[in-house]
Design a protein around this motif. Structure first.
Motif, mmCIF file in Angstrom:
data_model
loop_
_atom_site.group_PDB
_atom_site.id
_atom_site.type_symbol
_atom_site.label_atom_id
_atom_site.label_comp_id
_atom_site.label_asym_id
_atom_site.label_seq_id
_atom_site.Cartn_x
_atom_site.Cartn_y
_atom_site.Cartn_z
ATOM 1 N N UNK A 1 11.303 1.303 22.425
ATOM 2 C CA UNK A 1 9.709 0.556 22.120
ATOM 3 C C UNK A 1 9.126 0.876 21.426
ATOM 4 N N UNK A 2 8.483 0.764 19.939
ATOM 5 C CA UNK A 2 7.349 1.271 19.351
ATOM 6 C C UNK A 2 6.176 1.112 19.487
ATOM 7 N N UNK A 3 5.121 1.963 20.074
ATOM 8 C CA UNK A 3 3.782 1.895 20.063
ATOM 9 C C UNK A 3 3.323 0.660 19.337
ATOM 10 N N UNK A 4 3.321 1.215 18.126
ATOM 11 C CA UNK A 4 3.391 0.279 17.285
ATOM 12 C C UNK A 4 3.484 0.421 15.686
ATOM 13 N N UNK A 5 4.112 -0.727 14.998
ATOM 14 C CA UNK A 5 4.946 -0.553 13.556
ATOM 15 C C UNK A 5 3.788 -1.088 12.433
ATOM 16 N N UNK A 6 3.269 -0.140 11.599
ATOM 17 C CA UNK A 6 2.470 -0.587 10.613
ATOM 18 C C UNK A 6 3.129 -1.060 8.951
ATOM 19 N N UNK A 7 3.210 -1.695 8.519
ATOM 20 C CA UNK A 7 4.141 -2.736 7.298
ATOM 21 C C UNK A 7 5.470 -2.208 7.416
ATOM 22 N N UNK A 8 6.192 -2.105 8.763
ATOM 23 C CA UNK A 8 7.468 -1.974 8.993
ATOM 24 C C UNK A 8 7.844 -0.819 8.441
ATOM 25 N N UNK A 9 7.152 0.634 8.210
ATOM 26 C CA UNK A 9 7.297 1.639 7.803
ATOM 27 C C UNK A 9 6.349 2.507 8.478
ATOM 28 N N UNK A 10 5.480 2.222 8.388
ATOM 29 C CA UNK A 10 4.569 3.614 9.731
ATOM 30 C C UNK A 10 5.030 3.322 11.442
ATOM 31 N N UNK A 11 5.649 4.206 12.185
ATOM 32 C CA UNK A 11 5.722 4.264 13.776
ATOM 33 C C UNK A 11 4.413 4.954 13.804
ATOM 34 N N UNK B 1 0.701 -1.098 0.215
ATOM 35 C CA UNK B 1 -0.297 -0.332 -0.124
ATOM 36 C C UNK B 1 0.896 1.320 0.447
ATOM 37 N N UNK B 2 0.539 2.081 -1.184
ATOM 38 C CA UNK B 2 1.184 3.569 -0.776
ATOM 39 C C UNK B 2 1.278 3.899 0.571
ATOM 40 N N UNK B 3 2.074 4.671 1.099
ATOM 41 C CA UNK B 3 2.540 5.315 1.841
ATOM 42 C C UNK B 3 1.040 6.608 2.715
ATOM 43 N N UNK B 4 1.236 6.897 1.718
ATOM 44 C CA UNK B 4 0.160 8.668 2.408
ATOM 45 C C UNK B 4 -0.894 7.197 2.409
ATOM 46 N N UNK B 5 -1.477 6.762 1.541
ATOM 47 C CA UNK B 5 -2.665 6.406 1.555
ATOM 48 C C UNK B 5 -2.835 4.978 2.729
ATOM 49 N N UNK B 6 -1.291 4.654 3.961
ATOM 50 C CA UNK B 6 -1.609 3.483 4.516
ATOM 51 C C UNK B 6 -2.065 4.943 5.631
ATOM 52 N N UNK B 7 -1.338 5.914 5.909
ATOM 53 C CA UNK B 7 -1.259 7.183 6.887
ATOM 54 C C UNK B 7 -2.951 6.899 7.408
ATOM 55 N N UNK B 8 -3.374 7.892 5.710
ATOM 56 C CA UNK B 8 -4.644 8.028 5.791
ATOM 57 C C UNK B 8 -5.343 7.003 6.436
ATOM 58 N N UNK B 9 -5.671 5.671 6.444
ATOM 59 C CA UNK B 9 -5.744 4.900 6.256
ATOM 60 C C UNK B 9 -5.860 4.602 8.098
ATOM 61 N N UNK B 10 -5.024 4.329 8.358
ATOM 62 C CA UNK B 10 -4.235 4.557 10.166
ATOM 63 C C UNK B 10 -4.849 5.872 10.509
ATOM 64 N N UNK B 11 -5.084 6.934 10.157
ATOM 65 C CA UNK B 11 -5.926 8.124 11.062
ATOM 66 C C UNK B 11 -7.082 7.877 10.847
ATOM 67 N N UNK B 12 -7.688 6.757 10.094
ATOM 68 C CA UNK B 12 -9.240 6.716 10.862
ATOM 69 C C UNK B 12 -9.526 5.936 11.278
ATOM 70 N N UNK B 13 -9.234 4.691 11.237
ATOM 71 C CA UNK B 13 -8.800 3.904 12.173
ATOM 72 C C UNK B 13 -9.096 4.658 13.873
ATOM 73 N N UNK B 14 -7.147 5.254 13.826
ATOM 74 C CA UNK B 14 -7.514 5.989 15.071
ATOM 75 C C UNK B 14 -8.695 6.324 15.415
ATOM 76 N N UNK B 15 -8.900 7.559 14.872
ATOM 77 C CA UNK B 15 -10.551 8.367 14.966
ATOM 78 C C UNK B 15 -11.423 7.400 15.064
ATOM 79 N N UNK B 16 -12.021 6.462 14.744
ATOM 80 C CA UNK B 16 -12.605 5.746 14.752
ATOM 81 C C UNK B 16 -12.608 4.907 16.121
ATOM 82 N N UNK B 17 -11.241 4.493 17.253
ATOM 83 C CA UNK B 17 -11.168 4.168 18.108
ATOM 84 C C UNK B 17 -11.195 4.986 19.202
#
Length: 129
Positions: free
Chosen positions: A65-75, A1-17
Motif C-alpha cells: 500500500x502506497x501511503x499517498x498517490x497524487x494524480x496517479x503519478x506521484x508516490x 499539472x506538470x509533474x515538477x510543479x505538482x511535486x513542488x506543490x506537494x513538498x510545500x504542503x508537506x512543509x506546511x503540515x
C-alpha cells in the motif's frame, strides 16, 4: 499539472503540515493531514493505494500500500524515523516500479526542519514508462 510543479506543490504542503504539527507524531497523523492538504489544493489524491505484486503468472492483490498517490503519478511514502536507510529508498523505488509511476517522494516527518534531510525525490527510470 506538470509533474515538477505538482511535486513542488506537494513538498510545500508537506512543509506546511510539518510546520504546524512538528516532529514526534505517528506516521498516520502526518499522512492524514497531508492527504487533507493535498485534497484541498485541488489535486486528486488516494490514501493507502493498493499496489498488486505480479510474479510470473500470479497476481498478489494484497501486495503493498502506497501511503499517498497524487494524480496517479506521484508516490508519497511517509516515514517518522531517525534517518532514511537504504531499505526506505528501495521500498520507494519498488513502489514506482510496481505501479509504473514516474516519480516519488520519500518524506521523513521526524526531522526538526523537513527540508533539511527529510525529503528525498526519486525518478522511475524503468523502461516500462
Amino acid at each position: 499539472m506538470e509533474i515538477n510543479r505538482m511535486t513542488h506543490t506537494v513538498i510545500g504542503l508537506a512543509m506546511e503540515v510539518h510546520r504546524h504539527l512538528g516532529p514526534g507524531l505517528l506516521e498516520s497523523a502526518y499522512c492524514e493531514c497531508l492527504h487533507y492538504e493535498i485534497k484541498n489544493s485541488g489535486l486528486k489524491v488516494e490514501a493507502q493505494k493498493a499496489v498488486p505484486v505480479i510474479y510470473k503468472e500470479i497476481k498478489l492483490d494484497h501486495g503493498y500500500r502506497i501511503d499517498l498517490l497524487v494524480e496517479n503519478k506521484l508516490v508519497l511514502e511517509l516515514k517518522t524515523v531517525e534517518c532514511f536507510t537504504d531499505v526506505h529508498f528501495a521500498q520507494t523505488l519498488t513502489y514506482l516500479k510496481l505501479g509504473n509511476y514516474p516519480i516519488g517522494l520519500l518524506l521523513n516527518f521526524h526531522t526538526k526542519i523537513l527540508k533539511d534531510g527529510g525529503i528525498k525525490r526519486f525518478i522511475n527510470t524503468s523502461e516500462n514508462l
